[in-house]
Scaffold this motif. Structure first.
Motif, PDB file in Angstrom:
ATOM      1  N   ILE A  36       0.843  -1.192   0.000  1.00 34.96           N
ATOM      2  CA  ILE A  36       0.000   0.000   0.000  1.00 34.96           C
ATOM      3  C   ILE A  36       0.882   1.247   0.000  1.00 34.96           C
ATOM      4  CG2 ILE A  36      -1.772   1.270   1.255  1.00 34.96           C
ATOM      5  CD1 ILE A  36      -2.735  -1.356   0.089  1.00 34.96           C
ATOM      6  N   PRO A  37       0.659   2.196  -0.914  1.00 37.24           N
ATOM      7  CA  PRO A  37       1.450   3.440  -0.914  1.00 37.24           C
ATOM      8  C   PRO A  37       1.271   4.191   0.406  1.00 37.24           C
ATOM      9  CG  PRO A  37       0.189   3.216  -2.955  1.00 37.24           C
ATOM     10  CD  PRO A  37      -0.308   2.157  -2.029  1.00 37.24           C
ATOM     11  N   ARG A  38       2.363   4.690   0.952  1.00 39.70           N
ATOM     12  CA  ARG A  38       2.316   5.427   2.212  1.00 39.70           C
ATOM     13  C   ARG A  38       2.452   6.918   1.937  1.00 39.70           C
ATOM     14  NH1 ARG A  38       3.328   1.677   6.294  1.00 39.70           N
ATOM     15  NH2 ARG A  38       2.523   3.312   7.670  1.00 39.70           N
ATOM     16  N   SER A  39       1.756   7.708   2.742  1.00 39.37           N
ATOM     17  CA  SER A  39       1.804   9.155   2.587  1.00 39.37           C
ATOM     18  C   SER A  39       1.630   9.801   3.952  1.00 39.37           C
ATOM     19  CB  SER A  39       0.702   9.636   1.635  1.00 39.37           C
ATOM     20  OG  SER A  39       0.628  11.050   1.625  1.00 39.37           O
ATOM     21  N   SER A  40       2.324  10.917   4.153  1.00 33.01           N
ATOM     22  CA  SER A  40       2.166  11.670   5.395  1.00 33.01           C
ATOM     23  C   SER A  40       0.935  12.570   5.353  1.00 33.01           C
ATOM     24  CB  SER A  40       3.409  12.534   5.642  1.00 33.01           C
ATOM     25  OG  SER A  40       3.610  13.440   4.557  1.00 33.01           O
ATOM     26  N   ALA A  41       0.275  12.649   4.191  1.00 33.50           N
ATOM     27  CA  ALA A  41      -0.882  13.533   4.033  1.00 33.50           C
ATOM     28  C   ALA A  41      -2.193  12.871   4.443  1.00 33.50           C
ATOM     29  CB  ALA A  41      -0.979  14.015   2.585  1.00 33.50           C
ATOM     30  N   TYR A  42      -2.243  11.549   4.441  1.00 33.70           N
ATOM     31  CA  TYR A  42      -3.488  10.869   4.785  1.00 33.70           C
ATOM     32  C   TYR A  42      -3.183   9.470   5.303  1.00 33.70           C
ATOM     33  CZ  TYR A  42      -2.685   8.726   0.220  1.00 33.70           C
ATOM     34  OH  TYR A  42      -2.118   8.073  -0.842  1.00 33.70           O
ATOM     35  N   SER A  43      -4.167   8.894   5.976  1.00 30.31           N
ATOM     36  CA  SER A  43      -4.023   7.550   6.517  1.00 30.31           C
ATOM     37  C   SER A  43      -4.569   6.534   5.517  1.00 30.31           C
ATOM     38  CB  SER A  43      -4.797   7.429   7.835  1.00 30.31           C
ATOM     39  OG  SER A  43      -4.840   6.091   8.275  1.00 30.31           O
ATOM     40  N   PRO A  44      -3.877   5.422   5.290  1.00 27.33           N
ATOM     41  CA  PRO A  44      -4.394   4.419   4.356  1.00 27.33           C
ATOM     42  C   PRO A  44      -5.602   3.685   4.926  1.00 27.33           C
ATOM     43  CG  PRO A  44      -2.405   3.620   5.434  1.00 27.33           C
ATOM     44  CD  PRO A  44      -2.570   5.052   5.852  1.00 27.33           C
ATOM     45  N   PHE A  45      -6.488   3.265   4.058  1.00 26.42           N
ATOM     46  CA  PHE A  45      -7.651   2.431   4.370  1.00 26.42           C
ATOM     47  C   PHE A  45      -8.817   3.181   5.008  1.00 26.42           C
ATOM     48  CE2 PHE A  45      -4.510  -1.178   4.430  1.00 26.42           C
ATOM     49  CZ  PHE A  45      -5.000  -1.776   3.289  1.00 26.42           C
ATOM     50  N   PHE A  46      -8.584   4.062   5.963  1.00 22.06           N
ATOM     51  CA  PHE A  46      -9.715   4.700   6.639  1.00 22.06           C
ATOM     52  C   PHE A  46      -9.355   6.116   7.074  1.00 22.06           C
ATOM     53  CE2 PHE A  46      -7.357   2.168   9.759  1.00 22.06           C
ATOM     54  CZ  PHE A  46      -7.056   3.115  10.727  1.00 22.06           C
ATOM     55  N   GLN A  47     -10.400   6.959   7.164  1.00 12.81           N
ATOM     56  CA  GLN A  47     -10.237   8.322   7.651  1.00 12.81           C
ATOM     57  C   GLN A  47     -11.192   8.622   8.803  1.00 12.81           C
ATOM     58  OE1 GLN A  47      -8.036  10.491   7.195  1.00 12.81           O
ATOM     59  NE2 GLN A  47      -6.922   9.572   5.493  1.00 12.81           N
ATOM     60  N   ALA A  48     -11.907   7.603   9.258  1.00  6.08           N
ATOM     61  CA  ALA A  48     -12.762   7.723  10.442  1.00  6.08           C
ATOM     62  C   ALA A  48     -12.275   6.702  11.466  1.00  6.08           C
ATOM     63  CB  ALA A  48     -14.222   7.471  10.084  1.00  6.08           C
ATOM     64  N   PHE A  49     -12.119   7.137  12.700  1.00  5.68           N
ATOM     65  CA  PHE A  49     -11.524   6.272  13.724  1.00  5.68           C
ATOM     66  C   PHE A  49     -12.438   6.217  14.945  1.00  5.68           C
ATOM     67  CE2 PHE A  49      -8.599   5.260  17.213  1.00  5.68           C
ATOM     68  CZ  PHE A  49      -7.953   4.155  16.683  1.00  5.68           C
ATOM     69  N   PHE A  50     -12.689   4.992  15.419  1.00  2.00           N
ATOM     70  CA  PHE A  50     -13.510   4.770  16.611  1.00  2.00           C
ATOM     71  C   PHE A  50     -12.626   4.184  17.703  1.00  2.00           C
ATOM     72  CE2 PHE A  50     -16.220   1.960  19.211  1.00  2.00           C
ATOM     73  CZ  PHE A  50     -17.119   2.905  19.694  1.00  2.00           C
ATOM     74  N   ASN A  51     -12.537   4.895  18.805  1.00  9.11           N
ATOM     75  CA  ASN A  51     -11.658   4.480  19.901  1.00  9.11           C
ATOM     76  C   ASN A  51     -12.504   4.200  21.139  1.00  9.11           C
ATOM     77  OD1 ASN A  51      -9.369   3.903  21.353  1.00  9.11           O
ATOM     78  ND2 ASN A  51      -8.856   6.039  21.765  1.00  9.11           N
TER      79      ASN A  51
END
Length: 315
Positions: A74-89
């Protein structure tokens, strides 16, 4: 929401194994929960699906997230998170009061770290109460948008608590109070109020953010299936729709043809530009289109690339 395939991130502390239960250190691992939209699904069934999906993900939590990314290339980037942009903690067993020796610590304020995702929902559950933190990135959501998201979230929770058998498609996103408030804004102010506001000579306006402009452009592209367009820019720069004429061509990656001052207001010359420069997208007022058709009909007949016409109110 028209998203058919949705991924949400969550985390596992990886302290369930008795061999590491008392280990001090950072063992957190990210997990991906994938859901497919089913509008007719009842909320009770959706809860069961979420539980099963979460348990399945937790059953594979020994696989480190970074290893998964490397194996899938999977390409990595410091601008966004791979796979998901919503996080449930979800943090169970969180206590607001702690005993330490002969002292007692009590939580009064919390200053959470910055979120790496567009939306983060923190739920801290204790034996006494549950604390819910709703966090967003400032670059995507302003204060008003964040408050709207929070109110909508709380409204949906109230609706589901009152009737858990509701199909997902029948859950109203907005409360009656929100709808009444919106209708009131749409009707505008009374005449007397308008006169008063005009006489106070205070400048009126709305701050337009870069993210808002981007959302408008992306929304139109998706709605009207716009692609790489050649856009005509013929309106006065003081006309608010001139921003669409400028950014549409720049963002979509082709060109913006700015009509020279000497030819602005000349319907024949403008239609000639549309024909000769392969313009595909125009935004103009009804009176402009009427003049173009009346004086430049032959030019427009030969403008075979002209595909999109957007009509706006006169300035």
């Amino acid at each position: 929401m028209d998203v058919q395939d949705l991924t949400i991130g969550t985390a596992d502390a990886n302290l369930n194994d008795c061999d590491v239960a008392h280990t001090i250190g950072f063992l957190l691992n990210l997990l991906i929960l994938r859901f497919r939209r089913q509008p007719c699904q009842r909320f009770t069934d959706a809860i069961v699906e979420v539980r099963d999906t979460a348990y399945t993900a937790l059953g594979n939590s020994r696989l480190p997230f970074d290893v998964l990314l490397e194996e899938l290339n999977i390409p990595r980037s410091s601008a966004y998170s791979p796979f998901f942009q919503a996080f449930f903690n979800y943090r169970a067993g969180t206590q607001n009061k702690h005993l330490w020796g002969n002292c007692q610590f009590e939580l009064e304020e919390m200053h959470p770290r910055r979120t790496a995702y567009y939306i983060t929902l923190d739920v801290m559950e204790s034996t006494e109460e549950a604390l819910v933190l709703f966090r967003v990135q400032k670059s995507f959501y302003g204060l008003a948008a964040t408050n709207l998201l929070l109110k909508t979230y709380l409204h949906v929770l109230d609706m589901l608590c009152s009737d858990v058998s509701l199909p997902l498609k029948d859950i109203p996103l907005f409360s009656k109070k929100q709808l009444i408030h919106t209708l009131g804004l749409g009707r505008g102010l009374s005449r007397g109020h308008l006169v008063h506001k005009w006489l106070d000579r205070q400048p009126k306006g709305i701050i337009g953010t870069h993210s808002g402009l981007r959302n408008e452009i992306e929304g139109y592209n998706k709605m009207w299936k716009l692609g790489v367009e050649g856009v005509l820019q013929q309106s006065a720069f003081t006309f608010n729709h001139s921003s669409d004429q400028i950014y549409r061509g720049l963002v979509n990656g082709r060109m913006v043809y700015v009509v020279p001052w000497s030819k602005r207001g000349d319907p024949f010359e403008i239609t000639k530009i549309i024909q000769l420069h392969n313009i595909t997208y125009t935004k103009a007022t009804p009176s402009e289109y009427s003049l173009w058709i009346h004086y430049g009909y032959d030019n427009l007949r030969q403008a075979s690339d002209w595909r999109f016409t957007s009509v706006v109110a006169s300035p």
